[in-house]
Design an enzyme around this catalytic site. Structure first.
Site, PDB file in Angstrom:
ATOM      1  CD  GLU A   1      -3.009   1.254   2.138  1.00 27.97           C
ATOM      2  OE1 GLU A   1      -3.191   0.271   2.875  1.00 27.97           O
ATOM      3  OE2 GLU A   1      -3.769   2.250   2.116  1.00 27.97           O
TER       4      GLU A   1
ATOM      5  CG  ASN B   1      -5.188   4.833   0.338  1.00 25.77           C
ATOM      6  OD1 ASN B   1      -6.034   4.058   0.753  1.00 25.77           O
ATOM      7  ND2 ASN B   1      -3.906   4.733   0.662  1.00 25.77           N
TER       8      ASN B   1
ATOM      9  CD  GLU C   1      -5.882  -0.029  -0.211  1.00 23.76           C
ATOM     10  OE1 GLU C   1      -6.050   0.712   0.782  1.00 23.76           O
ATOM     11  OE2 GLU C   1      -5.148  -1.026  -0.205  1.00 23.76           O
TER      12      GLU C   1
ATOM     13  CG  ASP D   1      -9.106   1.365   2.760  1.00 26.37           C
ATOM     14  OD1 ASP D   1      -8.953   0.546   3.682  1.00 26.37           O
ATOM     15  OD2 ASP D   1      -8.261   2.219   2.445  1.00 26.37           O
TER      16      ASP D   1
ATOM     17  CD  GLU E   1      -7.529  -1.297   6.406  1.00 21.40           C
ATOM     18  OE1 GLU E   1      -6.961  -0.691   5.500  1.00 21.40           O
ATOM     19  OE2 GLU E   1      -8.434  -0.801   7.105  1.00 21.40           O
TER      20      GLU E   1
HETATM   21  P1  C2E Z   1      -5.816   3.720   5.291  1.00 18.59           P
HETATM   22  O1  C2E Z   1      -5.961   3.708   3.818  1.00 18.59           O
HETATM   23  O2  C2E Z   1      -6.792   2.924   6.089  1.00 18.59           O
HETATM   24  O3  C2E Z   1      -4.319   3.268   5.570  1.00 18.59           O
HETATM   25  C1  C2E Z   1      -3.934   2.460   6.638  1.00 18.59           C
HETATM   26  C2  C2E Z   1      -3.491   3.304   7.815  1.00 18.59           C
HETATM   27  O4  C2E Z   1      -3.312   2.463   8.939  1.00 18.59           O
HETATM   28  C3  C2E Z   1      -2.142   3.991   7.583  1.00 18.59           C
HETATM   29  O5  C2E Z   1      -2.141   5.233   8.286  1.00 18.59           O
HETATM   30  C4  C2E Z   1      -1.178   3.029   8.244  1.00 18.59           C
HETATM   31  O6  C2E Z   1       0.024   3.627   8.668  1.00 18.59           O
HETATM   32  C5  C2E Z   1      -1.993   2.572   9.420  1.00 18.59           C
HETATM   33  N1  C2E Z   1      -1.606   1.246   9.889  1.00 18.59           N
HETATM   34  C6  C2E Z   1      -1.145   0.205   9.169  1.00 18.59           C
HETATM   35  N2  C2E Z   1      -0.914  -0.864   9.949  1.00 18.59           N
HETATM   36  C7  C2E Z   1      -1.244  -0.491  11.207  1.00 18.59           C
HETATM   37  C8  C2E Z   1      -1.221  -1.175  12.486  1.00 18.59           C
HETATM   38  O7  C2E Z   1      -0.856  -2.330  12.618  1.00 18.59           O
HETATM   39  N3  C2E Z   1      -1.651  -0.451  13.560  1.00 18.59           N
HETATM   40  C9  C2E Z   1      -2.051   0.847  13.460  1.00 18.59           C
HETATM   41  N4  C2E Z   1      -2.433   1.469  14.577  1.00 18.59           N
HETATM   42  N5  C2E Z   1      -2.097   1.509  12.280  1.00 18.59           N
HETATM   43  C10 C2E Z   1      -1.698   0.846  11.171  1.00 18.59           C
HETATM   44  P2  C2E Z   1      -1.638   6.567   7.590  1.00 18.59           P
HETATM   45  O8  C2E Z   1      -0.460   6.274   6.700  1.00 18.59           O
HETATM   46  O9  C2E Z   1      -1.479   7.572   8.670  1.00 18.59           O
HETATM   47  O10 C2E Z   1      -2.837   6.939   6.639  1.00 18.59           O
HETATM   48  C11 C2E Z   1      -4.085   7.351   7.178  1.00 18.59           C
HETATM   49  C12 C2E Z   1      -5.124   7.452   6.075  1.00 18.59           C
HETATM   50  O11 C2E Z   1      -4.838   8.533   5.200  1.00 18.59           O
HETATM   51  C13 C2E Z   1      -5.176   6.231   5.185  1.00 18.59           C
HETATM   52  O12 C2E Z   1      -5.887   5.226   5.854  1.00 18.59           O
HETATM   53  C14 C2E Z   1      -5.881   6.779   3.974  1.00 18.59           C
HETATM   54  O13 C2E Z   1      -7.269   6.779   4.139  1.00 18.59           O
HETATM   55  C15 C2E Z   1      -5.362   8.209   3.938  1.00 18.59           C
HETATM   56  N6  C2E Z   1      -4.322   8.314   2.913  1.00 18.59           N
HETATM   57  C16 C2E Z   1      -3.006   8.007   2.989  1.00 18.59           C
HETATM   58  N7  C2E Z   1      -2.373   8.275   1.835  1.00 18.59           N
HETATM   59  C17 C2E Z   1      -3.329   8.753   0.978  1.00 18.59           C
HETATM   60  C18 C2E Z   1      -3.325   9.205  -0.374  1.00 18.59           C
HETATM   61  O14 C2E Z   1      -2.299   9.211  -1.069  1.00 18.59           O
HETATM   62  N8  C2E Z   1      -4.518   9.644  -0.884  1.00 18.59           N
HETATM   63  C19 C2E Z   1      -5.660   9.618  -0.168  1.00 18.59           C
HETATM   64  N9  C2E Z   1      -6.776  10.061  -0.763  1.00 18.59           N
HETATM   65  N10 C2E Z   1      -5.708   9.206   1.097  1.00 18.59           N
HETATM   66  C20 C2E Z   1      -4.556   8.783   1.670  1.00 18.59           C
HETATM   67 CA    CA Z   2      -6.099   2.307   2.236  1.00 11.98          CA
HETATM   68 CA    CA Z   3      -7.979   1.216   5.624  1.00  9.98          CA
END
Ligand code: C2E
Ligand code: CA
Ligand code: CA
Ligand code: CA
Length: 277
Positions: free
Chosen positions: A58, A116, A148, A178, A235
């Site tokens: 991802e 995403n 996603e 997602d 996830e």
């Molecule tokens: P998401 O798509 O649900 O991505 C998974 C989030 O869960 C990521 O947070 C990841 O770091 C975190 N995560 C993964 N494994 C674990 C785990 O074992 N425990 C915990 N506590 N967290 C875990 P992140 O990177 O802070 O991203 C947050 C959200 O921001 C993403 O949720 C997604 O919805 C959004 N996002 C990130 N990059 C993009 C992007 O390029 N475009 C868009 N539109 N949204 C993005």
């Molecule tokens: Ca995602």
């Molecule tokens: Ca997710």
């Protein structure tokens, strides 16, 4: 307007928590960060529950400020969304990710990337065409990319959005729903949109081995997704006992800190070298 204010407050709150000198994130600072490449793709490997190989990776956006601090996406995606910057952001990430995918491949890590999408990506008329042009210019196959879409992003599945998802599928990309289980309408989306993958939100995965309610919901989601020909990703897997339970109920792929945290492109190769041994 209220939403914009809320997004701004969220960002200020975040920066206040992380730095000595709180600085609000402005739309223009974000626009500049996108233009100058200060927003970068980080990568989190997703593991095949049976083979333990990397099934996909991802792509998660990170913003590196001039002081070297990394700002997480929850702080700036809402600002990009309301400031009309989602499209340039997406294409900047895709452009960098296709460069990285070639390096990963050359190093023996041959797994599709998942990006995403926000709501405003789905209403962009030329989304599918511009993705195809980027991939073709790097000689990368459509099977190397998946998208996603969060369940909450699509509150109503309009004709435009449905047609966008269908065109993504026709072009050969996998499309995941997602954060499944967090929205109001996930089941009705499944009825009409041709998703290939169901990602169960981490609120159901946390302590699943101890929680009969999470177990009941997740087991039902796995059976339903498999009957619909979709594969299932869990996830936020943080504990070995969670992973063990998820394997028993035949979840296909596992994502979480137990296996790998999101990391910059260079770090993925080191992680993979250690993972293989
Ligand atoms: P998401 O798509 O649900 O991505 C998974 C989030 O869960 C990521 O947070 C990841 O770091 C975190 N995560 C993964 N494994 C674990 C785990 O074992 N425990 C915990 N506590 N967290 C875990 P992140 O990177 O802070 O991203 C947050 C959200 O921001 C993403 O949720 C997604 O919805 C959004 N996002 C990130 N990059 C993009 C992007 O390029 N475009 C868009 N539109 N949204 C993005
Ligand atoms: Ca995602
Ligand atoms: Ca997710
Ligand atoms: Ca999420």
């Amino acid at each position: 307007k209220l939403k914009r204010l809320w997004a701004g407050r969220l960002a200020v709150a975040h920066l206040t928590a992380c730095t000595d000198q709180p600085q609000p994130i402005t739309r223009s600072a974000l626009a500049e960060a996108i233009d100058t490449g200060a927003i970068q793709p980080w990568y989190q490997p997703i593991i095949d529950a049976r083979t333990h190989q990397v099934a996909r990776i991802e792509v998660l956006a990170r913003w590196q400020t001039q002081s070297g601090e990394w700002i997480p996406p929850d702080s700036f995606i809402p600002i990009a969304e309301y400031g009309g910057l989602i499209q340039p952001l997406f294409h900047a990430l895709l452009g960098q990710a296709v460069e990285d995918i070639k390096r990963l491949k050359a190093d023996g890590l041959n797994a599709p990337l998942a990006l995403n999408l926000s709501l405003s990506n789905l209403t962009q008329k030329d989304l599918v065409e511009t993705i195809a042009i980027t991939l073709a210019s790097h000689d990368i196959d459509s099977t190397c990319l998946g998208l996603e879409i969060t369940e909450t992003a699509i509150t109503s599945l309009t004709q435009d959005i449905l047609s966008c998802i269908s065109r993504l599928r026709l072009a050969g990309y996998g499309v995941a729903i997602d954060d499944f289980g967090t929205g109001q309408s996930g089941l009705s989306h499944l009825k009409v949109a041709p998703f290939t993958e169901l990602k169960i939100d981490r609120t159901f995965i946390q302590d699943i081995h101890l929680n009969p309610v999470s177990q009941a919901i997740t087991k039902a989601a796995v059976v339903m997704a498999h009957d619909l020909g979709m594969y299932v990703v869990a996830e936020g897997v943080e504990q070995a006992a969670e992973a063990q339970y998820l394997r028993e109920i035949e979840v296909d792929e596992l994502q979480g800190f137990l296996f790998a945290r999101p990391m910059p492109g260079d770090a993925v190769l080191d992680w993979h070298a250690a993972w293989k041994t």
